[in-house]
Write an enzyme that holds these catalytic residues in place. Structure first.
Site, PDB file in Angstrom:
ATOM      1  N   GLU A 187      40.949  48.943  38.891  1.00 17.23           N
ATOM      2  CA  GLU A 187      40.267  47.765  38.351  1.00 17.23           C
ATOM      3  C   GLU A 187      38.810  47.772  38.806  1.00 17.23           C
ATOM      4  O   GLU A 187      38.502  47.273  39.902  1.00 17.23           O
ATOM      5  CB  GLU A 187      40.948  46.494  38.870  1.00 17.23           C
ATOM      6  CG  GLU A 187      42.398  46.378  38.459  1.00 17.23           C
ATOM      7  CD  GLU A 187      42.806  44.914  38.353  1.00 17.23           C
ATOM      8  OE1 GLU A 187      43.190  44.498  37.264  1.00 17.23           O
ATOM      9  OE2 GLU A 187      42.697  44.195  39.363  1.00 17.23           O
TER      10      GLU A 187
ATOM     11  N   GLY B 280      44.279  40.015  33.156  1.00 14.89           N
ATOM     12  CA  GLY B 280      44.047  38.688  33.714  1.00 14.89           C
ATOM     13  C   GLY B 280      43.905  37.673  32.600  1.00 14.89           C
ATOM     14  O   GLY B 280      44.882  37.210  32.006  1.00 14.89           O
ATOM     15  N   GLY B 281      42.644  37.364  32.265  1.00  9.44           N
ATOM     16  CA  GLY B 281      42.337  36.310  31.297  1.00  9.44           C
ATOM     17  C   GLY B 281      43.181  36.337  30.027  1.00  9.44           C
ATOM     18  O   GLY B 281      43.723  35.300  29.615  1.00  9.44           O
TER      19      GLY B 281
ATOM     20  N   HIS C 191      43.983  43.064  45.480  1.00 10.92           N
ATOM     21  CA  HIS C 191      43.226  42.656  44.282  1.00 10.92           C
ATOM     22  C   HIS C 191      41.778  42.374  44.702  1.00 10.92           C
ATOM     23  O   HIS C 191      41.530  41.826  45.778  1.00 10.92           O
ATOM     24  CB  HIS C 191      43.870  41.409  43.656  1.00 10.92           C
ATOM     25  CG  HIS C 191      43.295  41.077  42.313  1.00 10.92           C
ATOM     26  ND1 HIS C 191      42.079  40.452  42.169  1.00 10.92           N
ATOM     27  CD2 HIS C 191      43.751  41.308  41.059  1.00 10.92           C
ATOM     28  CE1 HIS C 191      41.817  40.313  40.878  1.00 10.92           C
ATOM     29  NE2 HIS C 191      42.817  40.824  40.176  1.00 10.92           N
TER      30      HIS C 191
ATOM     31  N   GLU D 183      39.730  40.148  43.949  1.00  8.80           N
ATOM     32  CA  GLU D 183      39.427  38.754  44.302  1.00  8.80           C
ATOM     33  C   GLU D 183      39.918  38.451  45.722  1.00  8.80           C
ATOM     34  O   GLU D 183      39.283  37.693  46.467  1.00  8.80           O
ATOM     35  CB  GLU D 183      40.059  37.802  43.264  1.00  8.80           C
ATOM     36  CG  GLU D 183      39.266  37.849  41.954  1.00  8.80           C
ATOM     37  CD  GLU D 183      40.041  37.474  40.711  1.00  8.80           C
ATOM     38  OE1 GLU D 183      41.140  36.907  40.815  1.00  8.80           O
ATOM     39  OE2 GLU D 183      39.543  37.769  39.596  1.00  8.80           O
TER      40      GLU D 183
ATOM     41  N   GLY E  60      37.116  39.995  34.624  1.00 11.62           N
ATOM     42  CA  GLY E  60      36.728  38.648  34.222  1.00 11.62           C
ATOM     43  C   GLY E  60      35.313  38.572  33.667  1.00 11.62           C
ATOM     44  O   GLY E  60      34.764  37.482  33.496  1.00 11.62           O
TER      45      GLY E  60
ATOM     46  N   ASN F  71      48.509  38.851  34.960  1.00 10.10           N
ATOM     47  CA  ASN F  71      48.194  38.111  36.185  1.00 10.10           C
ATOM     48  C   ASN F  71      47.564  36.780  35.781  1.00 10.10           C
ATOM     49  O   ASN F  71      46.421  36.743  35.335  1.00 10.10           O
ATOM     50  CB  ASN F  71      47.221  38.965  37.024  1.00 10.10           C
ATOM     51  CG  ASN F  71      46.651  38.211  38.211  1.00 10.10           C
ATOM     52  OD1 ASN F  71      47.157  37.168  38.609  1.00 10.10           O
ATOM     53  ND2 ASN F  71      45.584  38.760  38.788  1.00 10.10           N
ATOM     54  N   TRP F  72      48.331  35.712  35.951  1.00 12.27           N
ATOM     55  CA  TRP F  72      47.841  34.394  35.531  1.00 12.27           C
ATOM     56  C   TRP F  72      46.816  33.806  36.504  1.00 12.27           C
ATOM     57  O   TRP F  72      46.244  32.752  36.242  1.00 12.27           O
ATOM     58  CB  TRP F  72      49.013  33.411  35.370  1.00 12.27           C
ATOM     59  CG  TRP F  72      49.934  33.743  34.239  1.00 12.27           C
ATOM     60  CD1 TRP F  72      49.728  34.659  33.246  1.00 12.27           C
ATOM     61  CD2 TRP F  72      51.215  33.152  33.970  1.00 12.27           C
ATOM     62  NE1 TRP F  72      50.803  34.675  32.393  1.00 12.27           N
ATOM     63  CE2 TRP F  72      51.726  33.760  32.812  1.00 12.27           C
ATOM     64  CE3 TRP F  72      51.987  32.159  34.600  1.00 12.27           C
ATOM     65  CZ2 TRP F  72      52.964  33.418  32.266  1.00 12.27           C
ATOM     66  CZ3 TRP F  72      53.224  31.812  34.073  1.00 12.27           C
ATOM     67  CH2 TRP F  72      53.702  32.439  32.912  1.00 12.27           C
TER      68      TRP F  72
ATOM     69  N   SER G 179      39.090  43.131  31.958  1.00 12.79           N
ATOM     70  CA  SER G 179      38.748  42.652  30.609  1.00 12.79           C
ATOM     71  C   SER G 179      39.520  43.373  29.500  1.00 12.79           C
ATOM     72  O   SER G 179      38.955  43.675  28.442  1.00 12.79           O
ATOM     73  CB  SER G 179      37.235  42.734  30.376  1.00 12.79           C
ATOM     74  OG  SER G 179      36.561  41.888  31.297  1.00 12.79           O
TER      75      SER G 179
HETATM   76  C1  PEP Z   1      42.660  41.019  36.958  1.00 11.43           C
HETATM   77  O1  PEP Z   1      42.461  39.958  37.509  1.00 11.43           O
HETATM   78  O2  PEP Z   1      43.422  41.840  37.482  1.00 11.43           O
HETATM   79  C2  PEP Z   1      41.981  41.286  35.693  1.00 11.43           C
HETATM   80  C3  PEP Z   1      42.019  42.507  35.230  1.00 11.43           C
HETATM   81  O3  PEP Z   1      41.338  40.231  35.068  1.00 11.43           O
HETATM   82  P1  PEP Z   1      40.672  40.211  33.600  1.00 11.43           P
HETATM   83  O4  PEP Z   1      41.655  40.864  32.662  1.00 11.43           O
HETATM   84  O5  PEP Z   1      40.468  38.778  33.310  1.00 11.43           O
HETATM   85  O6  PEP Z   1      39.412  41.006  33.694  1.00 11.43           O
END
Ligand code: PEP
Length: 256
Positions: free
Chosen positions: A169, A236-237, A97, A99, A175, A10-11, A215
């Site tokens: 998640e 994500g990151g 999600h 966010e 993040g 997920n960008w 993460s």
């Molecule tokens: C996400 O946004 O779904 C996520 C898991 O982000 P990150 O890997 O950056 O924690």
């Protein structure tokens, strides 16, 4: 039959369309040998067309969207419909999600409506659920997960459930650099699978893929992905770096 691992990147709100080609050149080369993992890239809307064009229908790397309107069409300024996504060969969409829940007021009911619309348009929803740190500290993680599953999946048939991917998640791990331990994640995934089994039966729940997100890095992926109920990762990151993301994909390749 063992469940095929699914790894999605997920960008978020990163990457312009001109950055896609150099990214894909590296990522495709680094994952060229991988055919035992389902790989999905989830660019922002504005980079979907470019990513789709470069991938040119390859089944090896598929395309997902970060969001979608629950409405099919009409006067919804600024929204993107499921049909518009299908037009770009999008096969998956993130729903619920954290966010979107936290910053944009996405409720379980909105997630449910998006799921129904996505399924009707042959886009597979990736339903994201997870507890906050306060909820975990209060020992409420399972009741939170159950409430989110109930709210977003109420009334779905077994056939519809078969098309859904759930991503666990924990909000405190997204993040933040803090990831759930493999044991914490496994326990949540087991709870989710048991809920699916209780509601739709074990035949469906044993096929359902449940991803871990929060993460995930090239360093911690292998341990997380070796847990019996962790069927993949939502990243994500770390997915912004094509080499790091390719390493996570490699960590999902089943041992011989
Ligand atoms: C996400 O946004 O779904 C996520 C898991 O982000 P990150 O890997 O950056 O924690």
């Amino acid at each position: 039959m063992p469940r095929k691992k699914f790894v999605a990147g997920n960008w978020k709100m990163n990457m312009t369309s001109s950055e896609v080609a150099p990214y894909l050149e590296i990522f495709r080369r680094e994952t060229e040998h991988v055919d035992t993992v389902d790989i999905t890239l989830i660019p922002p809307f504005t980079a979907l067309a470019k990513t789709s064009e470069i991938l040119d229908g390859t089944q090896r790397i598929r395309l997902g969207a970060q969001n979608m309107s629950p409405e099919l069409k009409g006067a919804y300024t600024g929204e993107i419909s499921a049909t518009m996504l299908r037009d770009l060969y999008v096969r998956f969409v993130l729903v619920g999600h954290s966010e979107r829940r936290r910053l944009f007021g996405e409720t379980d009911e909105i997630a449910r409506r998006k799921i129904i619309t996505a399924l009707a348009t042959e886009i597979r929803p990736i339903l994201c659920i997870g507890e906050t740190l306060e909820e975990r500290q209060a020992g409420q993680e399972n009741s939170v997960l159950e409430g989110q599953l109930q709210g977003a999946l109420a009334g779905l048939t077994k056939d519809q459930l078969d098309e859904i991917i759930v991503a666990y998640e924990p909000v405190w791990a997204i993040g933040t650099g803090l990831n759930a331990t493999p044991e914490q994640a496994q326990s949540a995934h087991r709870f989710i699978r048991d809920y699916l089994a209780k509601t739709w039966g074990t035949e469906v729940s044993s096929r359902s893929r449940i991803l871990y997100g929060g993460s995930v890095t090239a360093e911690n992926a292998r341990k997380l992905l070796s847990q019996p109920d962790i069927d993949g990762a939502l990243v994500g990151g770390a997915s912004l770096d094509p080499r790091a993301f390719a390493e996570i994909v490699s960590a999902a390749v089943p041992a011989e």
